[in-house]
Design a protein around this motif. Structure first.
Motif, PDB file in Angstrom:
ATOM      1  N   ASN A  33       0.827  -1.209   0.000  1.00 16.45           N
ATOM      2  CA  ASN A  33       0.000   0.000   0.000  1.00 16.45           C
ATOM      3  C   ASN A  33       0.862   1.260   0.000  1.00 16.45           C
ATOM      4  O   ASN A  33       0.343   2.367  -0.057  1.00 16.45           O
TER       5      ASN A  33
ATOM      6  N   ASN B 152       4.469   3.126  -1.809  1.00 18.69           N
ATOM      7  CA  ASN B 152       5.168   3.114  -3.095  1.00 18.69           C
ATOM      8  C   ASN B 152       6.552   3.734  -2.898  1.00 18.69           C
ATOM      9  O   ASN B 152       6.884   4.757  -3.501  1.00 18.69           O
TER      10      ASN B 152
ATOM     11  N   LYS C 241       6.440   6.846   0.606  1.00 21.53           N
ATOM     12  CA  LYS C 241       5.162   7.535   0.360  1.00 21.53           C
ATOM     13  C   LYS C 241       4.077   6.527   0.000  1.00 21.53           C
ATOM     14  O   LYS C 241       4.362   5.436  -0.488  1.00 21.53           O
ATOM     15  N   PHE C 242       2.837   6.950   0.201  1.00 21.81           N
ATOM     16  CA  PHE C 242       1.701   6.193  -0.325  1.00 21.81           C
ATOM     17  C   PHE C 242       1.645   6.386  -1.841  1.00 21.81           C
ATOM     18  O   PHE C 242       2.345   7.258  -2.385  1.00 21.81           O
ATOM     19  N   GLY C 243       0.783   5.603  -2.475  1.00 25.78           N
ATOM     20  CA  GLY C 243       0.648   5.698  -3.934  1.00 25.78           C
ATOM     21  C   GLY C 243       0.249   7.087  -4.402  1.00 25.78           C
ATOM     22  O   GLY C 243       0.597   7.510  -5.506  1.00 25.78           O
ATOM     23  N   ASN C 244      -0.473   7.843  -3.532  1.00 26.03           N
ATOM     24  CA  ASN C 244      -0.909   9.190  -3.924  1.00 26.03           C
ATOM     25  C   ASN C 244       0.155  10.258  -3.651  1.00 26.03           C
ATOM     26  O   ASN C 244      -0.098  11.452  -3.810  1.00 26.03           O
ATOM     27  N   GLY C 245       1.329   9.807  -3.224  1.00 26.37           N
ATOM     28  CA  GLY C 245       2.416  10.758  -3.010  1.00 26.37           C
ATOM     29  C   GLY C 245       2.524  11.298  -1.593  1.00 26.37           C
ATOM     30  O   GLY C 245       3.491  11.975  -1.236  1.00 26.37           O
ATOM     31  N   LYS C 246       1.533  10.972  -0.750  1.00 23.09           N
ATOM     32  CA  LYS C 246       1.562  11.459   0.633  1.00 23.09           C
ATOM     33  C   LYS C 246       2.581  10.634   1.442  1.00 23.09           C
ATOM     34  O   LYS C 246       2.632   9.407   1.324  1.00 23.09           O
TER      35      LYS C 246
ATOM     36  N   SER D 183       4.326   8.677   4.588  1.00 22.12           N
ATOM     37  CA  SER D 183       3.710   7.712   5.512  1.00 22.12           C
ATOM     38  C   SER D 183       4.140   7.917   6.971  1.00 22.12           C
ATOM     39  O   SER D 183       3.711   7.189   7.853  1.00 22.12           O
TER      40      SER D 183
END
Lengths: 385, 71
Positions: free
Chosen positions: A17, A19, A131-136, A138
């Motif tokens: 979950n 990236n 980061k998460f897949g949306n670029g945020k 973690s």
């Protein structure tokens, strides 16, 4: 009776979950599948049948993100291990923690499954790559779950990947370590090869980074637990003193990785590379897997290392390092060879200064090789010379 | 029989008291652990017919996991 450990790394999935840009699983993610309980049970049973009884099995759930398999998978796994495994065993899971919930926590506690996670430093350092897949980033999510573990008194360990950003800031990084007392840390340099291109911290810069962190650690009245340094010191005191796979002459004797489909590899870094696949455990016995030519070829690395590292003071400390950190040919030295030389030499000299002097009066000193000489220590602070 | 209360670093022996006097807390803990482990291995070698396995009486460590199961 002494026991020999045999570690099985379960590549539960290459899905994640997050990236993280340096993840070695990314290339396999497009064809990602999860290991099923049936595959796990069949393969574990074959290994259990094959190993002598003096072995103790360590099972590490790795990924990708192993919590993606859900609570039910692990309920089946722990029930099977408890009821059917012949050998004594221990379990651990390496997770990014973001999916950890009460059910998982209870299950891991009940089954004494140890938890490891990844945190690369303070927020800006961690979020630089993780980061998460949306670029945020973690960081916040991981810290939140770490607090839950702390509140429940659950022990956990942390892997910190030293990236191209944090490697420039050893003092700042040390202040991060200090915020996690009693937590074992492993400091790994960023290294990944994607499409033939290397993404890694510079070996010499990483060596200098380790020196700066070591200096802070050794002088600290309340030092954090940095296993990376503990292992090096143990190795310098006794070449058999640490069993970290990176510095074993032949890691294939103590480790295998099981992929989701039953394929067996020396290590999770080689998953998906057919030239390193020992075979498929659903189709073969573990005896066949253990005697494959590929495994014998990999075991020969220790012999090659002997030639490759002739003349190096630290050959018997690191045995040419980790084959996953070579570029193309596993018979080459570890990419971080220079980092190891820098930190081994520095810590060795530091030990001498802090408490130890090399014995120079050994009658056969002239005939003793340099690597053996590194072990000739006495305590200067506390023992009469 | 060798004195179990001394740690040999090849040519010299340290007592637990010597180690307690080491200034760096980080180093002191590692030496203590090393000391205790060597004492255990020594006992093991002298009392067990399975001494050939004693050198493996530790868990292999995988640096890409934050913990070592069994530790």
């Amino acid at each position: 009776m002494g026991r020999q450990s045999f570690t099985i790394i379960i590549q539960t999935t290459s899905s994640c979950n997050l990236n993280c840009s340096y993840c070695y699983c990314q290339e396999n993610r497009d064809n990602s599948n999860n290991v099923t309980f049936e595959t796990f049970r069949t393969c574990l049973s074959k290994i259990d049948d094959f190993l002598d009884t003096h072995y103790e099995i360590c099972i590490l759930f790795h990924g990708g993100e192993p919590l993606l398999l859900g609570v039910q998978f692990y309920e089946h796994v722990f029930k099977f291990l408890k009821e059917d495994l012949r050998h004594s065993y221990h379990t651990g899971i390496q997770t990014n923690l973001t999916l950890l919930n009460e059910q998982f926590i209870q299950l891991f506690q009940e089954n004494n499954c140890r938890i490891g996670t990844s945190l690369d430093g303070h927020e800006s350092y961690h979020n630089f790559h993780r980061k998460f897949g949306n670029g945020k980033g973690s960081y916040e999510n991981v810290i939140e779950k770490i607090k839950v573990l702390q509140e429940k008194g659950i022990r956990y360990g942390i892997v910190s990947v030293i990236n191209d950003y944090s490697v420039q800031s050893p003092t700042e990084f040390y202040s991060f370590l200090k915020e996690h007392p009693n937590t074992p840390f492993r400091l790994n340099p960023m290294f990944v090869v994607k499409n033939g291109r290397i993404y890694a911290v510079n070996p010499e810069t990483f060596g200098e980074f380790l020196i700066r962190v070591y200096d802070l650690w050794i002088a600290d009245e309340q030092p954090p637990k940095i296993e990376t340094f503990e292992e090096i010191i143990k190795k310098l005191l006794d070449k058999n003193g640490s069993t970290v796979c990176t510095f074993l002459p032949d890691c294939t004797q103590a480790f295998v990785t099981l992929d989701w489909n039953g394929d067996v590899y020396p290590c999770c870094h080689f998953v998906g590379k057919s030239e390193f696949c020992y075979g498929n455990l659903l189709e073969s016995t573990f005896s066949q897997i253990a005697s494959t030519n590929i495994r014998s070829r990999i075991s020969q690395r220790a012999v090659e290392a002997e030639k490759l590292c002739r003349g190096c003071d630290f050959h018997e400390i690191c045995f040419a390092g980790c084959m996953a950190n070579t570029l193309i040919d596993i018979n080459l030295k570890d990419y971080f060879c220079n980092s190891y030389k820098i930190i081994f030499k520095y810590i060795n000299n530091s030990l001498e200064e802090l408490l130890i002097k090399r014995v120079t009066t050994t009658p056969n000193a002239a005939q003793t090789d340099k690597s053996q000489m590194l072990m000739h220590f006495v305590c200067a602070d506390t023992v009469e010379p | 029989m060798k004195d179990e209360k001394k740690l040999t670093l090849l040519s010299r022996e340290l007592t637990l008291e010597d180690i307690e006097n080491v200034k760096s807390p980080a180093l002191r803990e590692i030496l203590k652990e090393h000391f205790l482990q060597q004492s255990d291995e020594l006992k093991h070698k002298e009392h067990s017919k399975y001494s050939e396995y004693s050198k493996y009486d530790k868990y292999s460590r995988f640096p890409y996991c934050g913990i070592t199961p069994g530790d």
